[in-house]
Design a protein around this motif. Structure first.
Motif, PDB file in Angstrom:
ATOM      1  N   GLY A  28     113.463  87.417 -60.130  1.00 50.81           N
ATOM      2  CA  GLY A  28     112.323  87.827 -59.297  1.00 50.81           C
ATOM      3  C   GLY A  28     112.796  88.494 -58.065  1.00 50.81           C
ATOM      4  O   GLY A  28     114.279  89.066 -58.162  1.00 50.81           O
ATOM      5  N   PRO A  29     112.474  88.339 -56.885  1.00 52.50           N
ATOM      6  CA  PRO A  29     112.924  89.187 -55.607  1.00 52.50           C
ATOM      7  C   PRO A  29     114.389  88.449 -55.384  1.00 52.50           C
ATOM      8  O   PRO A  29     114.818  87.517 -55.628  1.00 52.50           O
ATOM      9  CB  PRO A  29     111.925  88.634 -54.422  1.00 52.50           C
ATOM     10  CG  PRO A  29     110.744  88.321 -55.045  1.00 52.50           C
ATOM     11  CD  PRO A  29     111.181  87.560 -56.474  1.00 52.50           C
ATOM     12  N   ASP A  85     121.549  95.074 -58.802  1.00 51.36           N
ATOM     13  CA  ASP A  85     121.762  94.640 -57.330  1.00 51.36           C
ATOM     14  C   ASP A  85     123.284  94.308 -57.433  1.00 51.36           C
ATOM     15  O   ASP A  85     124.051  93.885 -58.624  1.00 51.36           O
ATOM     16  CB  ASP A  85     121.168  93.318 -56.801  1.00 51.36           C
ATOM     17  CG  ASP A  85     119.648  93.652 -56.568  1.00 51.36           C
ATOM     18  OD1 ASP A  85     119.443  94.138 -55.311  1.00 51.36           O
ATOM     19  OD2 ASP A  85     118.739  93.426 -57.472  1.00 51.36           O
ATOM     20  N   GLU A 134     117.106  86.946 -53.384  1.00 50.09           N
ATOM     21  CA  GLU A 134     116.622  85.987 -52.258  1.00 50.09           C
ATOM     22  C   GLU A 134     117.929  85.645 -51.376  1.00 50.09           C
ATOM     23  O   GLU A 134     118.809  86.745 -51.239  1.00 50.09           O
ATOM     24  CB  GLU A 134     116.371  84.550 -52.945  1.00 50.09           C
ATOM     25  CG  GLU A 134     115.081  84.937 -53.760  1.00 50.09           C
ATOM     26  CD  GLU A 134     114.653  83.629 -54.543  1.00 50.09           C
ATOM     27  OE1 GLU A 134     115.589  82.726 -54.920  1.00 50.09           O
ATOM     28  OE2 GLU A 134     113.497  83.680 -55.048  1.00 50.09           O
ATOM     29  N   GLN A 171     122.172  82.933 -53.856  1.00 50.37           N
ATOM     30  CA  GLN A 171     121.445  83.578 -54.877  1.00 50.37           C
ATOM     31  C   GLN A 171     121.143  82.817 -56.141  1.00 50.37           C
ATOM     32  O   GLN A 171     121.846  82.626 -56.905  1.00 50.37           O
ATOM     33  CB  GLN A 171     121.752  85.089 -55.310  1.00 50.37           C
ATOM     34  CG  GLN A 171     121.049  85.924 -55.998  1.00 50.37           C
ATOM     35  CD  GLN A 171     119.799  86.294 -55.365  1.00 50.37           C
ATOM     36  OE1 GLN A 171     120.201  86.803 -54.448  1.00 50.37           O
ATOM     37  NE2 GLN A 171     118.909  86.440 -55.803  1.00 50.37           N
ATOM     38  N   THR A 217     118.159  89.626 -61.315  1.00 49.58           N
ATOM     39  CA  THR A 217     117.380  88.404 -60.813  1.00 49.58           C
ATOM     40  C   THR A 217     115.879  88.259 -61.687  1.00 49.58           C
ATOM     41  O   THR A 217     115.662  89.288 -62.421  1.00 49.58           O
ATOM     42  CB  THR A 217     116.978  88.584 -59.554  1.00 49.58           C
ATOM     43  OG1 THR A 217     116.127  89.287 -59.152  1.00 49.58           O
ATOM     44  CG2 THR A 217     118.338  88.561 -58.615  1.00 49.58           C
ATOM     45  N   ASN A 260     117.486  92.270 -44.308  1.00 48.21           N
ATOM     46  CA  ASN A 260     116.165  92.119 -44.928  1.00 48.21           C
ATOM     47  C   ASN A 260     115.591  93.225 -45.742  1.00 48.21           C
ATOM     48  O   ASN A 260     114.981  93.451 -47.035  1.00 48.21           O
ATOM     49  CB  ASN A 260     115.183  91.711 -43.940  1.00 48.21           C
ATOM     50  CG  ASN A 260     114.943  90.389 -43.638  1.00 48.21           C
ATOM     51  OD1 ASN A 260     115.089  89.488 -44.395  1.00 48.21           O
ATOM     52  ND2 ASN A 260     114.596  90.136 -42.472  1.00 48.21           N
ATOM     53  N   ARG A 292     117.413  93.504 -49.449  1.00 48.44           N
ATOM     54  CA  ARG A 292     117.154  92.388 -50.094  1.00 48.44           C
ATOM     55  C   ARG A 292     115.975  92.390 -50.576  1.00 48.44           C
ATOM     56  O   ARG A 292     115.101  91.748 -50.226  1.00 48.44           O
ATOM     57  CB  ARG A 292     117.559  91.018 -49.496  1.00 48.44           C
ATOM     58  CG  ARG A 292     119.011  90.670 -49.246  1.00 48.44           C
ATOM     59  CD  ARG A 292     119.298  89.616 -48.578  1.00 48.44           C
ATOM     60  NE  ARG A 292     120.714  89.138 -48.420  1.00 48.44           N
ATOM     61  CZ  ARG A 292     121.151  88.451 -49.188  1.00 48.44           C
ATOM     62  NH1 ARG A 292     120.627  87.898 -50.225  1.00 48.44           N
ATOM     63  NH2 ARG A 292     122.790  88.270 -48.967  1.00 48.44           N
ATOM     64  N   LYS A 293     115.732  93.401 -51.692  1.00 45.36           N
ATOM     65  CA  LYS A 293     114.481  93.545 -52.184  1.00 45.36           C
ATOM     66  C   LYS A 293     114.554  93.676 -53.682  1.00 45.36           C
ATOM     67  O   LYS A 293     115.591  93.780 -54.165  1.00 45.36           O
ATOM     68  CB  LYS A 293     113.963  94.749 -51.877  1.00 45.36           C
ATOM     69  CG  LYS A 293     114.711  96.101 -52.091  1.00 45.36           C
ATOM     70  CD  LYS A 293     114.161  97.520 -51.266  1.00 45.36           C
ATOM     71  CE  LYS A 293     114.838  98.518 -51.598  1.00 45.36           C
ATOM     72  NZ  LYS A 293     116.564  98.305 -50.992  1.00 45.36           N
ATOM     73  N   SER A 294     113.617  93.389 -54.390  1.00 48.37           N
ATOM     74  CA  SER A 294     113.410  93.586 -55.948  1.00 48.37           C
ATOM     75  C   SER A 294     113.559  94.834 -56.249  1.00 48.37           C
ATOM     76  O   SER A 294     112.895  95.803 -55.572  1.00 48.37           O
ATOM     77  CB  SER A 294     112.317  92.588 -56.665  1.00 48.37           C
ATOM     78  OG  SER A 294     112.195  92.747 -58.008  1.00 48.37           O
ATOM     79  N   LYS A 295     114.147  95.190 -57.490  1.00 48.32           N
ATOM     80  CA  LYS A 295     114.123  96.529 -57.918  1.00 48.32           C
ATOM     81  C   LYS A 295     113.769  96.574 -59.233  1.00 48.32           C
ATOM     82  O   LYS A 295     113.665  95.692 -59.986  1.00 48.32           O
ATOM     83  CB  LYS A 295     115.435  97.017 -57.767  1.00 48.32           C
ATOM     84  CG  LYS A 295     116.336  97.246 -56.542  1.00 48.32           C
ATOM     85  CD  LYS A 295     117.646  97.849 -56.714  1.00 48.32           C
ATOM     86  CE  LYS A 295     118.418  97.954 -55.316  1.00 48.32           C
ATOM     87  NZ  LYS A 295     119.761  98.460 -55.593  1.00 48.32           N
ATOM     88  N   ARG A 296     113.299  97.866 -59.795  1.00 52.01           N
ATOM     89  CA  ARG A 296     112.756  98.097 -61.260  1.00 52.01           C
ATOM     90  C   ARG A 296     113.932  98.817 -61.934  1.00 52.01           C
ATOM     91  O   ARG A 296     114.661  99.795 -61.147  1.00 52.01           O
ATOM     92  CB  ARG A 296     111.674  98.881 -61.015  1.00 52.01           C
ATOM     93  CG  ARG A 296     110.190  98.282 -60.578  1.00 52.01           C
ATOM     94  CD  ARG A 296     109.110  99.138 -60.333  1.00 52.01           C
ATOM     95  NE  ARG A 296     109.007  99.900 -61.782  1.00 52.01           N
ATOM     96  CZ  ARG A 296     108.057  99.221 -62.776  1.00 52.01           C
ATOM     97  NH1 ARG A 296     107.722  98.081 -62.535  1.00 52.01           N
ATOM     98  NH2 ARG A 296     107.994 100.047 -63.874  1.00 52.01           N
TER      99      ARG A 296
END
Length: 390
Positions: free
Chosen positions: A327-328, A42, A330, A154, A325, A338, A341-345
């Motif tokens: 987790g997600p 991110d 934040e 964050q 991070t 929105n 702002r998301k979790s990535k693999r």
């Protein structure tokens, strides 16, 4: 998510995008690679170079606020500057602190953080394209010192590479801090003491003293911008004395520089203007943390004593961070943010961008994900192997 270890089994081609059209969309970059070949999923940019005409700088009250040592809805710890600092763009990414600290046995006076010490000002002698800047101010009054501290929203960083375009100006008796923080045992610091010679920067991982108050070897290093000399803080016999500033031109922290601190598993690294300066394996944070900026003093042995009515400033043009991070992702996003702002693999890193050391593309906003000619889309030719440490 922790550090991603990236290995390419074949050559990779990089397509560089230049000029004003270099701002990429979210879909252009899955991951971000630094000059140290660390990869993060991110990215965020806090850009204070063009945020509109600065409003009036808030006045400071000259008496210690009644609520200096507590946070209450009716706290009287200053007022927010009108405009950008009071608006949604700032509040999506940053919060201004209002707590205080009473006088202790090893300090001369109490310290109180104030909303009024964080503001946007005109930038008359920085980057030619930077019309404005963020300022964190500290000023000594009779009986206390008014200070400034902000925290990034964050809160669950688990490894990051952060760059701060900044300088420090003003009188002796203040400390400027740029650091990752969670608690006293999980903190990596860049600190500038205005009582020091303007070539001296202090890099440390906490804790720097043991339970008996003794300095821990290799916890804190004094670095000289001009000579590149390093010495352990435990060896510095003049740590508590005032040093007379001298003119050192571009080699001083009174001039604009890009200060960088990288935090990965088991190692903290410090850079200035893209040049590697120091790394530590002692005291590397191991838990989710966040970015803190502050400018303070309390008359103690670390900050030194500031004269009454004197002041000092930490000035910042932009803060750029690539990060992972726990987790997600934040923060306090608006509706537009929105989606991003998301979790990535880690296994989604099909389009790699390389993070350079120059100034980022001007966004005129905070928290927007932007790239420029310093970010290259790496198109893998052949197999790529991603090793992810959890």
């Amino acid at each position: 998510m922790t550090r991603i270890f990236f290995t390419a089994t074949a050559a990779a081609a990089a397509v560089w995008i230049s000029g004003a059209a270099a701002a990429l969309s979210d879909s252009d970059c899955d991951c971000y690679r630094t000059s140290a070949n660390d990869v993060f999923t991110d990215y965020t940019l806090s850009d204070f170079r063009r945020v509109g005409s600065p409003k009036a700088v808030p006045e400071l009250q000259s008496t210690l606020p009644d609520s200096a040592f507590r946070s209450t809805p009716d706290a009287d710890t200053g007022v927010l500057q009108d405009g950008f600092i009071s608006g949604p763009k700032w509040n999506q990414s940053w919060t201004i602190q209002e707590w205080g600290r009473p006088k202790a046995n090893d300090t001369l006076y109490p310290m109180s953080n104030s909303f009024s010490n964080v503001f946007i000002d005109r930038n008359k002698d920085g980057d030619k394209k930077a019309k404005t800047k963020l300022v964190l101010r500290t000023r000594r009054f009779e009986g206390f010192q008014s200070a400034a501290e902000v925290e990034h929203q964050q809160k669950n960083l688990l490894y990051a590479s952060a760059r701060f375009r900044a300088r420090v100006i003003g009188d002796a008796g203040a400390v400027a801090g740029l650091f990752y923080y969670q608690n006293g045992n999980n903190e990596s610091d860049i600190e500038i003491l205005t009582r020091d010679d303007p070539t001296i920067i202090r890099y440390s991982n906490q804790p720097t003293v043991d339970d008996d108050g003794n300095q821990i070897p290799d916890s804190s290093t004094i670095f000289n911008l001009a000579t590149k000399q390093r010495r352990d803080d435990i060896e510095d016999k003049k740590k508590r004395s005032f040093l007379s500033p001298r003119a050192d031109g571009d080699l001083a922290w009174t001039e604009w520089h890009t200060h960088r601190i990288d935090w990965i598993a088991g190692k903290s690294s410090w850079y200035v203007d893209g040049e590697f300066e120091l790394e530590k394996t002692y005291g590397v944070p191991t838990v989710p943390s966040y970015i803190v900026l502050n400018m303070w003093g309390d008359g103690g042995v670390w900050s030194g004593e500031m004269e009454v009515n004197a002041e000092a400033r930490l000035e910042i043009e932009w803060i750029e961070m690539a990060f992972n991070t726990s987790g997600p992702v934040e923060g306090v996003p608006d509706e537009e943010d929105n989606a991003r702002r998301k979790s990535k693999r880690a296994d989604a890193c099909t389009k790699m961008c390389t993070l350079g050391d120059g100034a980022p593309h001007q966004s005129g906003a905070v928290g927007l994900r932007r790239t420029d000619s310093r970010l290259a889309i790496a198109v893998a030719i052949g197999a790529m192997v991603l090793f992810v440490a959890f």
